[in-house]
Design a protein around this motif. Sequence first.
Motif, PDB file in Angstrom:
ATOM      1  N   MET A 160       0.843  -1.190   0.000  1.00  0.00           N
ATOM      2  CA  MET A 160       0.000   0.000   0.000  1.00  0.00           C
ATOM      3  C   MET A 160       0.882   1.245   0.000  1.00  0.00           C
ATOM      4  O   MET A 160       2.048   1.206   0.383  1.00  0.00           O
ATOM      5  CB  MET A 160      -0.905   0.020   1.235  1.00  0.00           C
ATOM      6  CG  MET A 160      -0.163   0.217   2.554  1.00  0.00           C
ATOM      7  SD  MET A 160      -1.282   0.437   3.968  1.00  0.00           S
ATOM      8  CE  MET A 160      -0.061   0.698   5.283  1.00  0.00           C
ATOM      9  N   GLN A 161       0.291   2.379  -0.416  1.00  0.00           N
ATOM     10  CA  GLN A 161       0.978   3.657  -0.354  1.00  0.00           C
ATOM     11  C   GLN A 161       0.813   4.257   1.040  1.00  0.00           C
ATOM     12  O   GLN A 161      -0.265   4.192   1.636  1.00  0.00           O
ATOM     13  CB  GLN A 161       0.399   4.615  -1.393  1.00  0.00           C
ATOM     14  CG  GLN A 161       0.804   4.312  -2.823  1.00  0.00           C
ATOM     15  CD  GLN A 161       2.280   4.607  -3.060  1.00  0.00           C
ATOM     16  OE1 GLN A 161       2.830   5.584  -2.571  1.00  0.00           O
ATOM     17  NE2 GLN A 161       2.929   3.725  -3.816  1.00  0.00           N
ATOM     18  N   ALA A 162       1.888   4.833   1.548  1.00  0.00           N
ATOM     19  CA  ALA A 162       1.849   5.464   2.863  1.00  0.00           C
ATOM     20  C   ALA A 162       2.831   6.617   2.888  1.00  0.00           C
ATOM     21  O   ALA A 162       3.790   6.652   2.105  1.00  0.00           O
ATOM     22  CB  ALA A 162       2.191   4.457   3.958  1.00  0.00           C
ATOM     23  N   MET A 163       2.593   7.566   3.780  1.00  0.00           N
ATOM     24  CA  MET A 163       3.545   8.624   4.069  1.00  0.00           C
ATOM     25  C   MET A 163       4.255   8.247   5.362  1.00  0.00           C
ATOM     26  O   MET A 163       3.602   7.995   6.386  1.00  0.00           O
ATOM     27  CB  MET A 163       2.840   9.968   4.198  1.00  0.00           C
ATOM     28  CG  MET A 163       2.180  10.443   2.913  1.00  0.00           C
ATOM     29  SD  MET A 163       3.341  10.707   1.543  1.00  0.00           S
ATOM     30  CE  MET A 163       4.309  12.082   2.185  1.00  0.00           C
ATOM     31  N   VAL A 164       5.570   8.195   5.310  1.00  0.00           N
ATOM     32  CA  VAL A 164       6.341   7.675   6.441  1.00  0.00           C
ATOM     33  C   VAL A 164       7.520   8.610   6.729  1.00  0.00           C
ATOM     34  O   VAL A 164       7.840   9.513   5.955  1.00  0.00           O
ATOM     35  CB  VAL A 164       6.872   6.260   6.149  1.00  0.00           C
ATOM     36  CG1 VAL A 164       5.746   5.328   5.723  1.00  0.00           C
ATOM     37  CG2 VAL A 164       7.961   6.283   5.084  1.00  0.00           C
ATOM     38  N   TYR A 165       8.162   8.352   7.871  1.00  0.00           N
ATOM     39  CA  TYR A 165       9.469   8.959   8.134  1.00  0.00           C
ATOM     40  C   TYR A 165      10.375   7.902   8.737  1.00  0.00           C
ATOM     41  O   TYR A 165       9.931   7.026   9.481  1.00  0.00           O
ATOM     42  CB  TYR A 165       9.372  10.212   9.000  1.00  0.00           C
ATOM     43  CG  TYR A 165       8.709  10.079  10.357  1.00  0.00           C
ATOM     44  CD1 TYR A 165       9.467   9.969  11.529  1.00  0.00           C
ATOM     45  CD2 TYR A 165       7.321  10.105  10.481  1.00  0.00           C
ATOM     46  CE1 TYR A 165       8.863   9.894  12.767  1.00  0.00           C
ATOM     47  CE2 TYR A 165       6.712  10.030  11.726  1.00  0.00           C
ATOM     48  CZ  TYR A 165       7.485   9.920  12.871  1.00  0.00           C
ATOM     49  OH  TYR A 165       6.887   9.838  14.101  1.00  0.00           O
TER      50      TYR A 165
ATOM     51  N   ILE B  18       4.631   0.108   1.249  1.00  0.00           N
ATOM     52  CA  ILE B  18       4.879  -0.813   2.358  1.00  0.00           C
ATOM     53  C   ILE B  18       3.741  -1.829   2.431  1.00  0.00           C
ATOM     54  O   ILE B  18       2.660  -1.602   1.879  1.00  0.00           O
ATOM     55  CB  ILE B  18       5.007  -0.069   3.700  1.00  0.00           C
ATOM     56  CG1 ILE B  18       3.693   0.653   4.039  1.00  0.00           C
ATOM     57  CG2 ILE B  18       6.168   0.922   3.675  1.00  0.00           C
ATOM     58  CD1 ILE B  18       3.691   1.279   5.410  1.00  0.00           C
ATOM     59  N   PRO B  19       3.959  -2.959   3.104  1.00  0.00           N
ATOM     60  CA  PRO B  19       2.884  -3.943   3.223  1.00  0.00           C
ATOM     61  C   PRO B  19       1.722  -3.377   4.041  1.00  0.00           C
ATOM     62  O   PRO B  19       1.940  -2.608   4.987  1.00  0.00           O
ATOM     63  CB  PRO B  19       3.550  -5.107   3.972  1.00  0.00           C
ATOM     64  CG  PRO B  19       5.012  -4.906   3.788  1.00  0.00           C
ATOM     65  CD  PRO B  19       5.219  -3.433   3.707  1.00  0.00           C
ATOM     66  N   PRO B  20       0.492  -3.715   3.703  1.00  0.00           N
ATOM     67  CA  PRO B  20      -0.646  -3.271   4.508  1.00  0.00           C
ATOM     68  C   PRO B  20      -0.607  -3.931   5.880  1.00  0.00           C
ATOM     69  O   PRO B  20      -0.030  -5.015   6.045  1.00  0.00           O
ATOM     70  CB  PRO B  20      -1.858  -3.719   3.696  1.00  0.00           C
ATOM     71  CG  PRO B  20      -1.357  -4.848   2.848  1.00  0.00           C
ATOM     72  CD  PRO B  20       0.071  -4.541   2.552  1.00  0.00           C
TER      73      PRO B  20
END
Length: 317
Positions: free
Chosen positions: A1-6, A20-22
């Motif tokens: 899935m699409q995600a916003m991360v740091y 990243i994986p859901p």
Amino acid sequence: MQAMVYDDYGDASVLHAAEIPPPERLPGQILIEMHALSVNPIDYRLRRGEMKGLLPGGFPRIPGYDVAGVVADCADDAPFKMGDRVMAFLDAARGGASAEFSVCAIDSAAKLPDNLSFEEAAAMPLAGSTALQSLRDHGKMQSHHRVLINGASGGVGMFAVQIAKAAGCHVDAVASGENREFCLALGADHFYDYEQVDFTESSERWDIVFDAAGKSGYLDARDVMNPHGRYVSTEPDVKGMVMTVLTWPLSKSGTVMLARPHADDLRELIRLHQSGQLKITIDSRFPLQDLAAAHRRIEAGVDRGKVVVLREHTSPG
């Protein structure tokens, strides 16, 4: 899935898109496909590393605790079904809302009525729960109480003014002068411009002083509290924790609170909204890929309402 991360602590520029994986839905949880989320001060404070002593490590990290969307997966015996419109106050310690999918306990989510949009719903969980729990549970709010809200025009304060008025309280609001009409429109009975008047030097007395902005202190507010009055703050620092312990046996107590997810509280917020007693003000809207800009908006200081983030392919409703 699409995600916003740091991947490490830092300013808003550390936020970036990632595949990243859901999350895996565990027993007792539901999987939510996100349509909207909102950003709260806790999100940037965690991102900057201010609470790494409490929540060390664990990267990449997905920020955000408020989410509104549809149920993508749940158990057959869950009180939800796939496709239900819901909002949730995520119960994971590090959040997880800024992604296509998130999981939470069944008791951290509530169904949405058809006439409550995703963007309004996303604005409600953390800030609304903070206001409700601060006044009702920590302030022991009663209908005859005189309540002062410091930071009345912000995300939490906006909810607090309306919740206190719905409970039958006299409400005095403190904010900057340019927010006078906004606070009065929320239902405040009287307005204090903090640039002109220091409420801690007022001749007025209150049963509850709720510092939704985290800008005052118990010792400052003590003299303007009625006997058995309560001071509640949302500022989770060591000084505040010590204040909570030391003032507990006193007639005028002080508490630093951290909101906890409860589906009943989410349903109460929805009830107040449906009855016309709780209006949601949106300060600004950003697409998910511009999450960094939404964080910067919060860090710069939001005068009125909440900052909402939307998935690009969805409409607000």
